[in-house]
Design a protein around this motif. Structure first.
Motif, PDB file in Angstrom:
ATOM      1  N   ARG A 149       0.846  -1.195   0.000  1.00 10.74           N
ATOM      2  CA  ARG A 149       0.000   0.000   0.000  1.00 10.74           C
ATOM      3  C   ARG A 149       0.877   1.239   0.000  1.00 10.74           C
ATOM      4  NH1 ARG A 149      -5.202  -1.567   1.357  1.00 10.74           N
ATOM      5  NH2 ARG A 149      -5.873   0.518   1.955  1.00 10.74           N
ATOM      6  N   PHE A 150       0.550   2.161  -0.875  1.00 11.00           N
ATOM      7  CA  PHE A 150       1.263   3.439  -0.952  1.00 11.00           C
ATOM      8  C   PHE A 150       0.304   4.533  -0.521  1.00 11.00           C
ATOM      9  CE2 PHE A 150       2.923   0.636  -4.235  1.00 11.00           C
ATOM     10  CZ  PHE A 150       4.297   0.722  -4.066  1.00 11.00           C
ATOM     11  N   TYR A 151       0.601   5.174   0.580  1.00  9.98           N
ATOM     12  CA  TYR A 151      -0.202   6.317   1.018  1.00  9.98           C
ATOM     13  C   TYR A 151       0.518   7.579   0.555  1.00  9.98           C
ATOM     14  CZ  TYR A 151      -2.754   3.058   3.967  1.00  9.98           C
ATOM     15  OH  TYR A 151      -3.533   2.013   4.417  1.00  9.98           O
ATOM     16  N   ILE A 152      -0.128   8.309  -0.330  1.00 14.46           N
ATOM     17  CA  ILE A 152       0.461   9.550  -0.839  1.00 14.46           C
ATOM     18  C   ILE A 152      -0.056  10.682   0.051  1.00 14.46           C
ATOM     19  CG2 ILE A 152       0.522  11.162  -2.771  1.00 14.46           C
ATOM     20  CD1 ILE A 152       0.134   7.489  -3.439  1.00 14.46           C
ATOM     21  N   LEU A 153       0.879  11.302   0.765  1.00 14.41           N
ATOM     22  CA  LEU A 153       0.478  12.189   1.850  1.00 14.41           C
ATOM     23  C   LEU A 153       0.911  13.635   1.697  1.00 14.41           C
ATOM     24  CD1 LEU A 153       1.323   9.832   4.846  1.00 14.41           C
ATOM     25  CD2 LEU A 153      -0.838  10.086   3.642  1.00 14.41           C
ATOM     26  N   SER A 154       1.517  13.958   0.579  1.00 16.06           N
ATOM     27  CA  SER A 154       1.988  15.330   0.442  1.00 16.06           C
ATOM     28  C   SER A 154       0.837  16.316   0.434  1.00 16.06           C
ATOM     29  CB  SER A 154       2.779  15.492  -0.860  1.00 16.06           C
ATOM     30  OG  SER A 154       4.018  14.883  -0.716  1.00 16.06           O
ATOM     31  N   LYS A 155       1.181  17.490   0.910  1.00 16.58           N
ATOM     32  CA  LYS A 155       0.165  18.536   1.032  1.00 16.58           C
ATOM     33  C   LYS A 155      -0.412  18.923  -0.321  1.00 16.58           C
ATOM     34  CE  LYS A 155      -0.417  22.255   4.294  1.00 16.58           C
ATOM     35  NZ  LYS A 155       0.260  23.018   5.335  1.00 16.58           N
TER      36      LYS A 155
END
Lengths: 96, 96
Positions: free
Chosen positions: B67-73
């Motif tokens: 799983r890749f959680y893309i968390l950038s603002k």
């Protein structure tokens, strides 16, 4: 608030295996399991506080590691760690 | 972009153990390990694409889960899954 809970529990002992089961059980009460040691939870601030407290009571602070990624749009995005911080020094990457 | 990579690799076989090592090695090249199966990575879109491709080539899509959680603002916060989606149906909680 949306949180992601990831944990490493040292299961080299029977007691560790028990702690692992207890941590999973606590998380199941608050969210949905998406991997063996990863839960996605939609909780209130109060529920998050309860979950964190419950996990803190379960784990061995010197052996286990639990990370809470607070990801809600309206929250300060941050990671909170209980227990071992890991050998790798984590920067503030996720405090965005 | 900041991404969180979490993975479950089925290590019930020798081949699975090899896959696990390879996934970890791929992640080490792009970020820092914070738990056994959790990495925090600061990558460009191109690096993320390369990492995802490399992992896709390693894992057994019918047994493993990444799983890749893309968390950038400044990115659309989302989760991307390669391989098994888990038995638990995941809602769109993290597409915030």
């Amino acid at each position: 608030m949306y949180i992601l809970v990831t944990y490493d529990v040292d299961t080299t002992s029977k007691e560790g295996a028990r702690r692992l089961r207890c941590v999973a059980k606590a998380c199941i009460d608050y969210g949905q399991r998406v991997q063996n040691s990863v839960f996605e939870c939609e909780v209130t601030e109060a529920q998050y506080c309860l979950l964190r407290g419950r996990i803190k009571d379960i784990i061995d602070m010197s052996r286990d590691s639990v990370r809470f990624y607070i990801l809600s749009k309206n929250e300060n995005r941050r990671v909170e760690v209980i227990g071992v911080e890991t050998a790798y020094k984590v920067n503030n990457a996720f405090i965005v």
